[in-house]
Design a protein around this motif. Structure first.
Motif, short mmCIF file in Angstrom:
data_model
loop_
_atom_site.label_atom_id
_atom_site.label_comp_id
_atom_site.label_asym_id
_atom_site.label_seq_id
_atom_site.Cartn_x
_atom_site.Cartn_y
_atom_site.Cartn_z
N ASP A 1 0.83 -1.21 0.00
CA ASP A 1 0.00 0.00 0.00
C ASP A 1 0.87 1.26 0.00
O ASP A 1 0.60 2.21 -0.74
N ARG B 1 2.93 1.58 -3.36
CA ARG B 1 2.03 1.95 -4.46
C ARG B 1 1.72 3.44 -4.42
O ARG B 1 1.81 4.13 -5.44
N GLU C 1 2.79 5.87 -7.44
CA GLU C 1 1.72 6.40 -8.29
C GLU C 1 1.77 7.93 -8.34
O GLU C 1 1.64 8.54 -9.40
N SER D 1 4.10 -6.12 -10.63
CA SER D 1 3.04 -5.24 -11.14
C SER D 1 1.63 -5.70 -10.77
O SER D 1 0.69 -4.93 -10.89
N GLU E 1 0.27 -6.02 -8.00
CA GLU E 1 -0.30 -5.21 -6.94
C GLU E 1 -0.63 -3.79 -7.41
O GLU E 1 -0.95 -2.93 -6.60
N SER E 2 -0.49 -3.53 -8.71
CA SER E 2 -0.80 -2.23 -9.30
C SER E 2 0.18 -1.13 -8.87
O SER E 2 -0.16 0.04 -8.88
N ILE E 3 1.37 -1.51 -8.48
CA ILE E 3 2.37 -0.51 -8.12
C ILE E 3 2.66 0.38 -9.32
O ILE E 3 2.86 1.59 -9.19
#
Length: 573
Positions: free
Chosen positions: A203, A206, A210, A231, A233-235
């Motif tokens: 968390d 990221r 972002e 990727s 984990e949407s980092i």
């Protein structure tokens, strides 16, 4: 005087100003400018020059706000390859503010400690740029926030958005976009996975990335380094300008690690080129793109030892540079199939795997192929060949060199020692005392079938295997490779009391399964021919048993020495 070797020194300015040996990697700058990547993620194994390269980029591109300091930074590059690349590149020197952040200090046991270390690194970088507080173009509210972050007094949300905020302040103060350099971005994630706070760390990372890399209008370009691309984990979600350069990519292949030409030149400079065959066998073997690469950390350490002693032995220097937890997990949780695959690798063979670059630490144990991917991208395996099949890239992978093989072997032996500590071997000791050679063979073969074997140094493996099991006995002292008689026996066991029993065991490694029985007999005969029992007799032992044991892969044969009864005055074995 020859230049000193930069062991553990990853600051470019110090390497150059203090006169250390430097392998020129400055053409990396040219490629970065030519390829115009917005956000460039370089994935390479640990200790392959990532930190030094990022430091080099900082000193090349950074406008420190001080003309004298900028001139000193430019002087660092005199005589290096980038200075001959043309004005198109040299005119980029010293014109951008640079944010340089390392996350390697976040390797901590709990999230609060890891987060605290990252706060400290961020705060230090803010303090390095505190000259911006003198600018009238920055609002007082932002200056207050800047001071709070620099003083480690800000809240979580401020730190998770801190890189973007700092780049905004730098732009307002200088009118120039920022170069962002982030080193070892995945260290906090790897550590958090093994420590049990993975979700919290994902968390934070990221949010940090972002804000800084996805929606940052003040970004010139960014370079990020790590071992793995992570990727899921949407980092990196939404980073359309992200360019990932892994060990598979053809570009940048020679900039991380040493090429063979560079190694040869370095060895010639120090006058140790006659040890090149050993250097190659132990520390070569990596392939980045199509470039043959040596492990730079190990090369420099071996060079250091060779300069002091041209006959120095090679060592696995890389083994202590990271936790090797991935290898430990692989071995501890290996099923029969995986154990067989590890043994194939240790024999010098190769495994086929489909490439999965977008994996996470949580995926590690989902299927075997994920774990082989982890080992490949972190440097424990290397590419032997590459092919395209069913719309996917496939590789044949192998262990790169002797150094990495020793990491596997040492980890296997450590795992085996812990494993046997939990087992009861009284049946084996009883069979040895009763002269039941067949039962001993059955028990030892059963252990071999459940462990991971390596055969390139087979005598050492079997010796360690047998000595480890026998050392679990509470009734005997185990000594190995002791001088005795006319030679060296493999293993001796003795009771603390001279009235108790003692045993001599001689080992042989067979060339084929058909040689097991003959070799066991020869091992036993060697005990008598070389008088291995003399030491025990001299000490006063009279109950001496002798065994010849031969091994071939997972099978063994045990022979009891009947002559021991007569030669120890009828006291039995």
């Amino acid at each position: 005087m020859k230049k000193a070797l930069p062991i553990g020194i990853d600051n470019f300015e110090r390497v150059i100003k203090d006169g250390y040996c430097y392998i020129d990697k400055t053409i990396l700058i040219k490629e970065l400018l030519d390829l115009k990547g917005g956000v460039n993620l370089f994935t390479r194994p640990r200790r392959f020059g990532k930190t030094l390269n990022l430091s080099m980029l900082r000193y090349f591109f950074e406008d420190t706000g001080d003309a004298e300091e900028n001139a000193q930074n430019k002087a660092l590059f005199q005589g290096l390859k980038i200075m001959g690349a043309g004005e198109k590149y040299t005119e980029q020197m010293g014109i951008y503010p640079v944010i340089n952040l390392t996350l390697k200090s976040a390797k901590q046991p709990v999230f609060d400690s890891a987060y605290g270390k990252m706060k400290g690194e961020i705060a230090e970088e803010f303090r390095r740029h505190q000259y911006v507080l003198e600018s009238s173009k920055i609002a007082e509210e932002d200056k207050r926030k800047f001071r709070e972050i620099a003083g480690k007094e800000a809240g979580y949300d401020d730190y998770s958005g801190s890189i973007k905020f700092l780049s905004k302040c730098l732009y307002q103060a200088t009118g120039k976009n920022t170069v962002i350099l982030i080193d070892e971005y995945d260290v906090p994630l790897e550590n958090a996975y093994f420590r049990g706070f993975y979700g919290e760390m994902v968390d934070f990372i990221r949010s940090l990335f972002e804000s800084a890399l996805k929606t940052n209008d003040n970004l010139q370009f960014a370079v990020i380094t790590g071992c793995l691309r992570i990727s899921k984990e949407s980092i990196f979600t939404g980073l359309n300008h992200l360019k990932i350069i892994s060990v598979l990519d053809q570009q940048y292949g020679e900039h991380f690690g040493f090429t063979e030409t560079e190694v040869l030149q370095m060895m010639a400079y120090y006058g140790v080129e006659n040890r090149f065959p050993t250097m190659k066998e132990w520390y070569d073997g990596y392939t980045f793109g199509n470039t043959e690469v040596y492990n730079p950390w190990s090369v420099i350490n071996f060079m250091y030892d060779l300069v002091a002693n041209i006959h120095a032995f090679p060592r696995p220097y890389w083994i202590n540079t990271s936790s090797n937890d991935i290898i430990k997990d692989l071995i501890a949780e290996a099923d029969r199939e995986t154990k067989g695959q590890i043994e194939t690798l240790l024999r010098g063979g190769a495994l086929d795997m489909q490439v999965h670059e977008e994996i996470t630490y949580e995926d590690m144990h989902d299927r075997g192929e994920n774990l082989w991917n982890f080992l490949y991208f972190t440097g424990y395996l290397t590419k032997k060949s590459e092919y395209f099949k069913e719309s996917a890239i496939h590789l044949q992978v192998r262990i790169p060199n002797v150094e990495v093989k020793t990491i596997y072997q040492n980890t296997i032996l450590g795992w085996f020692r812990k494993r046997i500590e939990k087992q009861d071997f009284r049946d084996l000791y009883r069979a040895m005392e009763e002269g039941d050679a067949e039962k001993m063979g059955e028990i030892l073969s059963g252990q071999l079938f459940s462990t991971i074997s390596f055969y390139d140094s087979a005598e050492n493996f079997y010796h360690g295997f047998l000595a480890g099991i026998l050392s679990q006995s509470q009734d005997y002292l185990v000594k190995s490779n002791r001088e005795s008689g006319n030679g060296r026996s493999d293993i001796m066991l003795r009771s603390p009391s001279l009235r108790g029993r003692a045993f001599v065991l001689e080992l042989k490694v067979s060339d084929s399964i058909d040689d097991l029985e003959t070799d066991a007999e020869e091992a036993l005969q060697q005990v008598y021919d070389k008088k291995y029992m003399e030491e025990l007799r001299t000490e006063g032992y009279r109950k001496i048993g002798c065994y010849g044991i031969s091994f071939y892969r997972k099978d063994c044969e045990v022979r009891l020495g009947k002559r021991a009864v007569k030669e120890t005055e009828g006291t039995g074995t």
